[in-house]
Design an enzyme around this catalytic site. Structure first.
Site, PDB file in Angstrom:
ATOM      1  N   CYS A  90      -2.141   8.863   2.604  1.00 17.96           N
ATOM      2  CA  CYS A  90      -1.905   8.434   1.224  1.00 17.96           C
ATOM      3  C   CYS A  90      -3.105   8.701   0.318  1.00 17.96           C
ATOM      4  O   CYS A  90      -2.977   8.617  -0.896  1.00 17.96           O
ATOM      5  CB  CYS A  90      -1.507   6.965   1.183  1.00 17.96           C
ATOM      6  SG  CYS A  90      -2.562   5.900   2.155  1.00 17.96           S
TER       7      CYS A  90
ATOM      8  N   GLU B  27       0.890  -1.170   0.000  1.00 19.82           N
ATOM      9  CA  GLU B  27       0.000   0.000   0.000  1.00 19.82           C
ATOM     10  C   GLU B  27       0.918   1.207   0.000  1.00 19.82           C
ATOM     11  O   GLU B  27       1.548   1.509   1.011  1.00 19.82           O
ATOM     12  CB  GLU B  27      -0.921  -0.040   1.216  1.00 19.82           C
ATOM     13  CG  GLU B  27      -2.158   0.832   1.057  1.00 19.82           C
ATOM     14  CD  GLU B  27      -1.857   2.303   1.279  1.00 19.82           C
ATOM     15  OE1 GLU B  27      -1.607   3.017   0.273  1.00 19.82           O
ATOM     16  OE2 GLU B  27      -1.856   2.733   2.427  1.00 19.82           O
TER      17      GLU B  27
END
Length: 476
Positions: free
Chosen positions: A283, A249
């Site tokens: 993110c 990720e």
């Protein structure tokens, strides 16, 4: 109050081996704790312990794994304010946001407790032709084995939880490396795990220096690597991981489209939250804002005013919205990108100034595709606005990125919503809200340079288990 010194946890037990890692308050720079650092030898011992404990972990019945996770939920609730203060101090996260992350930690373990008893299999009809008559098949999932986890600084509780909780639910032992800038949160989780009936050696939580952590990636006794962090590091780890599956990720430069007819009062409030929440260090933070030209001037004025009025300061203050970035180095990096854009012709509508690790919430326009602040991940309190007239062209602009984690679409047109879902090269499309939105049971992850695989408890359990088939023949 936080402890003055924290051990690492090796094979389920605390080890006060040294005081080599200093943890500082990210706002005041005061020393708040020291943490023991693990060496490569400690990591090797932890992997050996996880390997040895895997058989006992696999044998734990589902109700016992569920009970372990429920114990953690109860203890997190009891220690919620301690956990929030640790986050606020070691990560510089505003206290309101810190309390929110503790809530997500609790949710994540609660979901895992529920999923621990729902790891199902399936019966497969085999008699699809004459040669398979008298055969029947069924499959179920088995723990993949010892797992290696590396978690980042920005959500040091919840992103560690998204690895630890599904591993326990699935019946996998694990080792975890928390970020050196924010190790305390994971070590408090370790304290609580040590209270449970997990088999001895089932877990190790090991703050360590990056240059001594190769075994987290390369050791063949580890059967899965799950990493959350920067793309450069993540893809390099994948190259070194050998035969084990890898879940990555890796973030992005998330875009948000504001289509014609959007309620700007609602959209602006959500975009400001999505872009500047925890100083943009997420993110899926809103970085690129594409606004229909019929709304652009009004949206620009509303966004500029809202950004200028965000309260910046001490994260322990209940009113603070913008706290420090994680380090002076990161603040200098992003401020340099802003200055680079300004000198190349971009307009600073709000913010743009830096004082130490404190970077003002910044809004830019007239940013070109070639500018770093547009095409790289800002990972800080900076967003850019631009206008569009054609929805299809806006979708293409969202896709004009090496990243593809999530995107947000403000539209009232159901056909455009479905078109965005079909055409955007991202892992998730959020309609009527910002890409920063996430609930902890949903499948979460990206495509392109944003990573591989999905988090979200049920989906992480799939990665942490292997499907095994049994076929039974009944003789005639």
């Amino acid at each position: 109050m936080l402890k003055k010194h924290y051990p690492f946890y090796l094979a389920s037990k605390p080890v006060y081996d040294n005081e080599d890692l200093e943890v500082r308050n990210k706002y005041s720079d005061d020393l708040i704790a020291t943490v023991a650092l693990a060496t490569a030898d400690h990591i090797d011992q932890a992997i050996a312990a996880a390997d040895q404990a895997q058989a006992a972990m696999k044998a734990l019945p589902a109700y016992k794994r569920q009970a372990i996770l429920n114990h953690c939920v109860r203890r997190f609730k009891e220690r919620a304010e301690e956990l929030a203060i640790a986050l606020c101090q070691e990560a510089g996260k505003p206290i309101k946001d810190s309390r929110g992350e503790v809530t997500r930690l609790i949710d994540t373990f609660q979901i895992a407790a529920e999923e621990a008893t729902r790891i199902y299999g399936e019966v497969i009809p085999m008699d699809i032709s004459a040669r398979a008559e008298g055969y029947q098949g069924q499959w179920k999932r088995f723990p993949i084995g010892p797992c290696s986890f590396i978690s980042p600084f920005n959500f040091p509780l919840n992103l560690a939880a998204h690895k630890i909780a599904p591993a326990i639910a699935a019946g996998c032992t694990f080792i975890l490396k928390p970020a050196s800038l924010t190790p305390i949160s994971a070590l408090i989780i370790a304290e609580i795990l040590a209270e449970t009936e997990l088999p001895e050696g089932a877990f190790s939580i090991l703050p360590c220096r990056r240059d001594g952590a190769d075994l987290f990636t390369t050791d063949e006794r580890l059967k899965l690597l799950s990493f959350t962090g920067s793309p450069d590091v993540g893809w390099d780890l994948k190259k070194k991981a050998g035969k084990k599956p890898v879940v990555l990720e890796l973030g992005g430069n998330a875009a948000c489209i504001v289509d014609e007819g959007t309620d700007l009062d609602d959209a602006v409030q959500r975009i400001v939250f999505g872009a500047y929440y925890q100083s943009g260090q997420s993110c899926v933070s809103v970085q690129r804002i594409l606004i229909h030209d019929s709304l652009y001037d009004r949206a620009k004025a509303m966004l500029s005013d809202a950004v200028k009025n965000l309260v910046m300061g001490d994260p322990s203050n209940e009113e603070t919205f913008i706290g420090p970035m994680i380090s002076l180095k990161e603040a200098e990096r992003l401020h340099g990108w802003v200055e680079e854009a300004r000198q190349a012709g971009a307009t600073v509508l709000a913010g743009g100034q830096r004082n130490g690790a404190m970077l003002e919430a910044t809004l830019l326009e007239n940013v070109t595709a070639a500018m770093t602040v547009n095409n790289e991940e800002a990972f800080g309190p900076v967003a850019i606005i631009s206008k569009f007239s054609d929805f299809d062209e806006a979708l293409k602009e969202v896709n004009n990125s090496e990243f593809g984690l999530q995107a947000g679409i403000f539209t009232k047109d159901i056909y455009k919503a479905h078109k965005a879902w079909e055409e955007l090269e991202v892992g998730g499309v959020i309609i009527g809200d910002v890409p920063s939105w996430r609930v902890d049971h949903m499948p979460y992850g990206g495509v392109k340079d944003s990573g591989l695989g999905r988090e979200g408890i049920r989906y992480a359990i799939e990665d942490m288990t292997e499907l095994k088939l049994m076929v039974l023949r009944t003789p005639k």
